[in-house]
Design a protein around this motif. Structure first.
Motif, PDB file in Angstrom:
ATOM      1  N   PHE A  48     150.606  56.439   6.144  1.00 22.22           N
ATOM      2  CA  PHE A  48     149.878  56.294   4.890  1.00 22.22           C
ATOM      3  C   PHE A  48     148.911  55.121   4.999  1.00 22.22           C
ATOM      4  O   PHE A  48     149.013  54.137   4.281  1.00 22.22           O
ATOM      5  N   PHE A  85     158.697  60.453   3.828  1.00 21.03           N
ATOM      6  CA  PHE A  85     158.469  59.881   2.505  1.00 21.03           C
ATOM      7  C   PHE A  85     159.597  60.227   1.518  1.00 21.03           C
ATOM      8  O   PHE A  85     160.125  59.345   0.840  1.00 21.03           O
ATOM      9  N   ALA A 102     156.250  52.191   0.052  1.00 24.04           N
ATOM     10  CA  ALA A 102     155.521  53.264   0.736  1.00 24.04           C
ATOM     11  C   ALA A 102     154.408  53.823  -0.147  1.00 24.04           C
ATOM     12  O   ALA A 102     154.262  55.025  -0.273  1.00 24.04           O
ATOM     13  N   GLY A 103     153.657  52.930  -0.781  1.00 23.99           N
ATOM     14  CA  GLY A 103     152.612  53.403  -1.699  1.00 23.99           C
ATOM     15  C   GLY A 103     153.217  54.317  -2.746  1.00 23.99           C
ATOM     16  O   GLY A 103     152.625  55.330  -3.126  1.00 23.99           O
ATOM     17  N   THR A 105     154.228  55.760  -6.166  1.00 20.01           N
ATOM     18  CA  THR A 105     153.814  55.734  -7.563  1.00 20.01           C
ATOM     19  C   THR A 105     155.049  55.685  -8.455  1.00 20.01           C
ATOM     20  O   THR A 105     155.972  56.492  -8.280  1.00 20.01           O
ATOM     21  N   ARG A 110     160.602  59.733 -11.705  1.00 19.36           N
ATOM     22  CA  ARG A 110     161.332  58.959 -10.690  1.00 19.36           C
ATOM     23  C   ARG A 110     162.166  57.846 -11.321  1.00 19.36           C
ATOM     24  O   ARG A 110     163.219  57.482 -10.794  1.00 19.36           O
ATOM     25  N   GLN A 149     150.618  66.412   0.502  1.00 19.78           N
ATOM     26  CA  GLN A 149     151.822  65.904   1.157  1.00 19.78           C
ATOM     27  C   GLN A 149     153.041  66.161   0.278  1.00 19.78           C
ATOM     28  O   GLN A 149     153.034  65.901  -0.933  1.00 19.78           O
ATOM     29  N   THR A 152     155.068  64.250  -3.107  1.00 21.34           N
ATOM     30  CA  THR A 152     154.216  63.194  -3.652  1.00 21.34           C
ATOM     31  C   THR A 152     153.700  63.539  -5.046  1.00 21.34           C
ATOM     32  O   THR A 152     153.800  64.689  -5.496  1.00 21.34           O
ATOM     33  N   THR A 153     153.091  62.556  -5.666  1.00 16.01           N
ATOM     34  CA  THR A 153     152.483  62.770  -6.983  1.00 16.01           C
ATOM     35  C   THR A 153     151.279  63.712  -6.852  1.00 16.01           C
ATOM     36  O   THR A 153     150.946  64.416  -7.797  1.00 16.01           O
ATOM     37  N   ASP A 189     146.239  60.265  -2.224  1.00 18.33           N
ATOM     38  CA  ASP A 189     145.917  59.002  -2.890  1.00 18.33           C
ATOM     39  C   ASP A 189     144.548  58.480  -2.415  1.00 18.33           C
ATOM     40  O   ASP A 189     144.218  58.574  -1.224  1.00 18.33           O
ATOM     41  N   TYR A 216     151.330  51.747  -7.957  1.00 20.57           N
ATOM     42  CA  TYR A 216     152.385  51.630  -6.952  1.00 20.57           C
ATOM     43  C   TYR A 216     153.375  50.530  -7.338  1.00 20.57           C
ATOM     44  O   TYR A 216     152.998  49.476  -7.857  1.00 20.57           O
TER      45      TYR A 216
HETATM   46  N1  GLN Z   1     151.605  57.669  -4.245  1.00 19.82           N
HETATM   47  C1  GLN Z   1     152.081  58.931  -3.871  1.00 19.82           C
HETATM   48  C2  GLN Z   1     153.479  59.145  -4.390  1.00 19.82           C
HETATM   49  O1  GLN Z   1     154.130  58.229  -4.759  1.00 19.82           O
HETATM   50  C3  GLN Z   1     152.065  59.158  -2.354  1.00 19.82           C
HETATM   51  C4  GLN Z   1     152.885  58.178  -1.575  1.00 19.82           C
HETATM   52  C5  GLN Z   1     152.993  58.471  -0.088  1.00 19.82           C
HETATM   53  O2  GLN Z   1     152.690  59.570   0.351  1.00 19.82           O
HETATM   54  N2  GLN Z   1     153.404  57.514   0.707  1.00 19.82           N
HETATM   55  O3  GLN Z   1     153.966  60.233  -4.423  1.00 19.82           O
END
Ligand code: GLN
Length: 256
Positions: A48, A85, A102-103, A105, A110, A149, A152-153, A189, A216
Protein backbone atom coordinates in the motif's frame (compact mmCIF):
# COMPACT_ATOMS: atom_id res chain seq x y z
CA UNK A 1 37.41 -31.28 28.60
CA UNK A 2 38.83 -29.65 25.52
CA UNK A 3 36.43 -31.62 23.42
CA UNK A 4 33.55 -30.37 25.57
CA UNK A 5 34.58 -26.74 25.10
CA UNK A 6 34.72 -27.27 21.36
CA UNK A 7 31.31 -28.86 21.42
CA UNK A 8 29.87 -25.95 23.43
CA UNK A 9 31.50 -23.49 21.04
CA UNK A 10 30.14 -25.14 17.95
CA UNK A 11 26.69 -25.21 19.52
CA UNK A 12 26.98 -21.48 20.20
CA UNK A 13 27.94 -20.86 16.58
CA UNK A 14 25.00 -22.95 15.42
CA UNK A 15 22.63 -20.96 17.64
CA UNK A 16 23.87 -17.63 16.28
CA UNK A 17 23.48 -18.89 12.72
CA UNK A 18 19.95 -20.10 13.38
CA UNK A 19 18.88 -16.73 14.80
CA UNK A 20 20.39 -14.87 11.83
CA UNK A 21 18.74 -17.16 9.32
CA UNK A 22 15.37 -16.73 11.00
CA UNK A 23 15.49 -12.97 10.97
CA UNK A 24 16.65 -12.93 7.34
CA UNK A 25 13.81 -15.04 5.99
CA UNK A 26 11.02 -14.47 8.52
CA UNK A 27 8.18 -12.07 7.80
CA UNK A 28 8.84 -10.24 11.03
CA UNK A 29 10.96 -7.13 10.98
CA UNK A 30 12.38 -6.50 14.39
CA UNK A 31 14.77 -3.64 14.85
CA UNK A 32 17.11 -2.64 17.63
CA UNK A 33 15.47 -4.88 20.19
CA UNK A 34 16.05 -3.65 23.71
CA UNK A 35 15.55 -6.65 26.03
CA UNK A 36 14.49 -4.34 28.87
CA UNK A 37 11.50 -2.99 26.99
CA UNK A 38 8.11 -4.61 26.32
CA UNK A 39 7.26 -5.35 22.68
CA UNK A 40 4.40 -3.81 20.75
CA UNK A 41 3.29 -6.18 18.00
CA UNK A 42 1.91 -4.73 14.81
CA UNK A 43 0.31 -6.21 11.71
CA UNK A 44 0.44 -4.50 8.35
CA UNK A 45 0.02 -5.28 4.66
CA UNK A 46 3.06 -3.93 2.84
CA UNK A 47 1.25 -3.53 -0.47
CA UNK A 48 0.00 0.00 0.00
CA UNK A 49 2.60 2.48 -1.17
CA UNK A 50 3.41 5.07 0.19
CA UNK A 51 1.89 4.02 3.54
CA UNK A 52 3.52 0.55 3.72
CA UNK A 53 5.49 -1.26 1.06
CA UNK A 54 8.57 -3.38 0.55
CA UNK A 55 11.94 -2.02 -0.41
CA UNK A 56 13.84 -5.24 -1.00
CA UNK A 57 12.95 -7.23 2.09
CA UNK A 58 12.50 -4.15 4.26
CA UNK A 59 9.02 -2.86 5.14
CA UNK A 60 8.99 0.92 4.73
CA UNK A 61 6.43 3.71 4.42
CA UNK A 62 4.78 6.52 6.36
CA UNK A 63 2.74 4.16 8.56
CA UNK A 64 5.93 2.29 9.43
CA UNK A 65 7.79 5.49 10.37
CA UNK A 66 4.77 6.59 12.39
CA UNK A 67 4.51 3.24 14.20
CA UNK A 68 8.23 3.35 15.02
CA UNK A 69 7.83 6.89 16.39
CA UNK A 70 4.84 5.77 18.51
CA UNK A 71 6.76 2.76 19.88
CA UNK A 72 9.75 4.94 20.68
CA UNK A 73 7.56 7.55 22.40
CA UNK A 74 5.86 4.88 24.53
CA UNK A 75 9.08 2.98 25.27
CA UNK A 76 8.30 -0.24 23.39
CA UNK A 77 10.18 -2.41 20.95
CA UNK A 78 8.19 -2.71 17.72
CA UNK A 79 7.68 -6.04 15.97
CA UNK A 80 6.06 -5.78 12.54
CA UNK A 81 4.39 -8.69 10.75
CA UNK A 82 3.46 -8.40 7.06
CA UNK A 83 0.20 -10.23 6.23
CA UNK A 84 -2.91 -9.83 4.04
CA UNK A 85 -5.00 -6.73 4.70
CA UNK A 86 -8.07 -8.61 5.97
CA UNK A 87 -5.83 -10.76 8.20
CA UNK A 88 -4.24 -7.61 9.64
CA UNK A 89 -7.68 -6.26 10.53
CA UNK A 90 -8.82 -9.56 12.08
CA UNK A 91 -5.47 -9.91 13.83
CA UNK A 92 -5.96 -6.58 15.58
CA UNK A 93 -9.63 -7.28 16.33
CA UNK A 94 -8.86 -10.61 18.00
CA UNK A 95 -5.83 -9.29 19.87
CA UNK A 96 -3.39 -11.57 18.02
CA UNK A 97 -1.46 -8.35 17.37
CA UNK A 98 -1.51 -5.29 19.62
CA UNK A 99 -2.39 -3.11 16.66
CA UNK A 100 -2.80 -2.98 12.90
CA UNK A 101 -1.44 -0.01 10.98
CA UNK A 102 -2.25 -0.30 7.29
CA UNK A 103 -3.95 2.82 5.97
CA UNK A 104 -7.05 1.48 7.71
CA UNK A 105 -10.18 3.58 7.39
CA UNK A 106 -12.05 3.88 10.67
CA UNK A 107 -15.62 2.98 9.69
CA UNK A 108 -18.73 2.57 11.85
CA UNK A 109 -19.00 -1.03 10.70
CA UNK A 110 -15.44 -1.85 11.80
CA UNK A 111 -15.94 -0.01 15.10
CA UNK A 112 -18.39 -2.78 16.05
CA UNK A 113 -15.51 -5.28 16.22
CA UNK A 114 -12.40 -3.24 16.99
CA UNK A 115 -11.08 -0.16 18.74
CA UNK A 116 -9.65 2.71 16.74
CA UNK A 117 -7.14 5.36 17.72
CA UNK A 118 -7.76 8.99 16.79
CA UNK A 119 -7.65 9.64 13.05
CA UNK A 120 -4.21 10.47 11.69
CA UNK A 121 -4.79 10.96 7.94
CA UNK A 122 -7.66 11.98 5.66
CA UNK A 123 -8.26 9.93 2.52
CA UNK A 124 -10.83 9.20 -0.17
CA UNK A 125 -11.44 6.63 -2.89
CA UNK A 126 -10.11 7.53 -6.34
CA UNK A 127 -10.66 6.13 -9.83
CA UNK A 128 -7.72 4.95 -11.96
CA UNK A 129 -8.36 4.41 -15.66
CA UNK A 130 -6.19 3.89 -18.73
CA UNK A 131 -4.98 7.14 -20.30
CA UNK A 132 -7.25 6.62 -23.36
CA UNK A 133 -10.35 5.64 -21.33
CA UNK A 134 -13.77 7.09 -22.04
CA UNK A 135 -14.43 7.06 -18.28
CA UNK A 136 -14.04 10.65 -17.09
CA UNK A 137 -15.82 10.44 -13.75
CA UNK A 138 -18.09 8.49 -11.43
CA UNK A 139 -21.11 8.80 -13.74
CA UNK A 140 -19.30 6.86 -16.46
CA UNK A 141 -18.71 3.83 -14.22
CA UNK A 142 -22.20 2.38 -14.72
CA UNK A 143 -22.07 -0.94 -16.56
CA UNK A 144 -18.28 -1.15 -16.33
CA UNK A 145 -16.10 -3.78 -14.66
CA UNK A 146 -14.27 -2.25 -11.73
CA UNK A 147 -11.27 -3.77 -9.98
CA UNK A 148 -10.52 -3.22 -6.32
CA UNK A 149 -8.81 -4.66 -3.27
CA UNK A 150 -10.61 -7.29 -1.19
CA UNK A 151 -11.92 -6.28 2.22
CA UNK A 152 -11.39 -2.56 1.74
CA UNK A 153 -13.63 0.48 1.90
CA UNK A 154 -13.14 0.78 -1.86
CA UNK A 155 -14.69 -2.65 -2.34
CA UNK A 156 -17.50 -1.73 0.06
CA UNK A 157 -18.23 1.44 -1.93
CA UNK A 158 -18.53 -0.59 -5.13
CA UNK A 159 -20.75 -3.23 -3.48
CA UNK A 160 -23.00 -0.55 -1.96
CA UNK A 161 -23.44 1.00 -5.40
CA UNK A 162 -23.96 -2.38 -7.06
CA UNK A 163 -21.16 -2.19 -9.58
CA UNK A 164 -19.71 -5.23 -11.31
CA UNK A 165 -16.50 -5.82 -9.42
CA UNK A 166 -13.28 -7.80 -9.53
CA UNK A 167 -11.61 -8.16 -6.11
CA UNK A 168 -7.91 -8.83 -5.67
CA UNK A 169 -5.64 -9.38 -2.67
CA UNK A 170 -3.65 -6.27 -3.58
CA UNK A 171 -4.26 -2.99 -5.38
CA UNK A 172 -1.31 -3.72 -7.74
CA UNK A 173 -3.16 -6.81 -9.01
CA UNK A 174 -6.23 -4.64 -9.62
CA UNK A 175 -4.10 -2.27 -11.70
CA UNK A 176 -2.59 -5.22 -13.58
CA UNK A 177 -6.14 -6.28 -14.49
CA UNK A 178 -6.86 -2.76 -15.80
CA UNK A 179 -3.63 -2.79 -17.84
CA UNK A 180 -4.55 -6.21 -19.26
CA UNK A 181 -7.92 -4.85 -20.43
CA UNK A 182 -9.84 -7.13 -18.07
CA UNK A 183 -11.20 -4.29 -15.96
CA UNK A 184 -12.31 -0.79 -17.03
CA UNK A 185 -11.28 1.04 -13.87
CA UNK A 186 -9.66 0.57 -10.46
CA UNK A 187 -10.97 2.04 -7.23
CA UNK A 188 -8.40 2.55 -4.50
CA UNK A 189 -7.38 5.07 -1.83
CA UNK A 190 -6.30 8.39 -3.37
CA UNK A 191 -2.61 8.53 -2.35
CA UNK A 192 -2.12 4.88 -3.32
CA UNK A 193 -3.87 5.51 -6.65
CA UNK A 194 -1.38 8.32 -7.31
CA UNK A 195 1.64 6.15 -6.42
CA UNK A 196 0.40 3.13 -8.39
CA UNK A 197 -0.50 5.19 -11.44
CA UNK A 198 2.91 6.90 -11.38
CA UNK A 199 4.49 3.46 -11.81
CA UNK A 200 2.56 2.83 -15.07
CA UNK A 201 4.64 5.29 -17.12
CA UNK A 202 1.76 7.27 -18.55
CA UNK A 203 -0.49 4.29 -19.36
CA UNK A 204 -2.97 5.21 -16.61
CA UNK A 205 -4.39 8.35 -15.00
CA UNK A 206 -6.11 9.12 -11.70
CA UNK A 207 -9.37 11.04 -12.06
CA UNK A 208 -9.86 14.13 -9.88
CA UNK A 209 -13.20 13.07 -8.43
CA UNK A 210 -13.15 11.85 -4.80
CA UNK A 211 -15.75 9.12 -4.24
CA UNK A 212 -15.73 9.05 -0.44
CA UNK A 213 -14.48 10.91 2.62
CA UNK A 214 -12.45 8.67 4.94
CA UNK A 215 -9.87 8.89 7.70
CA UNK A 216 -7.14 6.46 8.69
CA UNK A 217 -6.70 5.29 12.27
CA UNK A 218 -4.83 2.53 14.08
CA UNK A 219 -6.91 -0.58 14.80
CA UNK A 220 -6.77 -2.38 18.15
CA UNK A 221 -8.72 -5.07 19.96
CA UNK A 222 -12.23 -4.03 20.92
CA UNK A 223 -12.13 -2.86 24.54
CA UNK A 224 -8.37 -2.40 24.72
CA UNK A 225 -8.94 1.15 25.88
CA UNK A 226 -5.70 1.34 27.84
CA UNK A 227 -3.46 0.82 24.82
CA UNK A 228 -5.78 2.92 22.64
CA UNK A 229 -5.36 5.82 25.08
CA UNK A 230 -1.58 5.40 25.09
CA UNK A 231 -1.47 5.39 21.30
CA UNK A 232 -3.63 8.50 21.19
CA UNK A 233 -1.30 10.21 23.64
CA UNK A 234 1.66 9.32 21.39
CA UNK A 235 -0.18 10.49 18.25
CA UNK A 236 -1.03 13.82 19.90
CA UNK A 237 2.58 14.36 20.99
CA UNK A 238 3.94 13.43 17.54
CA UNK A 239 1.48 15.77 15.90
CA UNK A 240 2.30 18.61 18.30
CA UNK A 241 6.06 18.37 17.81
CA UNK A 242 5.82 18.15 14.02
CA UNK A 243 7.03 14.54 13.71
CA UNK A 244 3.90 13.37 11.86
CA UNK A 245 4.01 16.30 9.42
CA UNK A 246 7.65 15.50 8.66
CA UNK A 247 6.84 11.82 8.03
CA UNK A 248 3.99 12.69 5.63
CA UNK A 249 6.22 15.18 3.82
CA UNK A 250 8.96 12.55 3.41
CA UNK A 251 6.47 10.38 1.47
CA UNK A 252 4.96 13.29 -0.51
CA UNK A 253 1.65 12.88 1.28
CA UNK A 254 -0.61 15.90 1.18
CA UNK A 255 -2.32 16.55 4.51
CA UNK A 256 -5.56 18.51 4.44
N1 GLN B 1 -8.36 2.48 3.49
C1 GLN B 1 -8.85 1.30 2.93
C2 GLN B 1 -9.55 0.46 3.96
O1 GLN B 1 -9.40 0.68 5.12
C3 GLN B 1 -7.76 0.45 2.26
C4 GLN B 1 -6.65 0.03 3.18
C5 GLN B 1 -5.64 -0.92 2.57
O2 GLN B 1 -5.89 -1.51 1.52
N2 GLN B 1 -4.49 -1.08 3.18
O3 GLN B 1 -10.27 -0.44 3.65
Amino acid sequence: MKKNILKVMSMAVATVLAVTALSACGKKAEEEVNPDLPTLTMATNAEFKPFEYLEGSEIVGSDIDMAKAIAEYLGYNLEITNIDFDAALTGAATGKYDMAVAGITATDERRKSMNFSNNYFKASQSIIVTADSEIKGKDDLTGKVIACQEGTTGEQYLLDNEYEIQSFKTASEAVASLRAGKADAVIVDNAVAKALSAEQEGATVVLDEALTEEAYAIALQLGNDELTAKINEALEALEADGTLAKIFEKYDLVVD
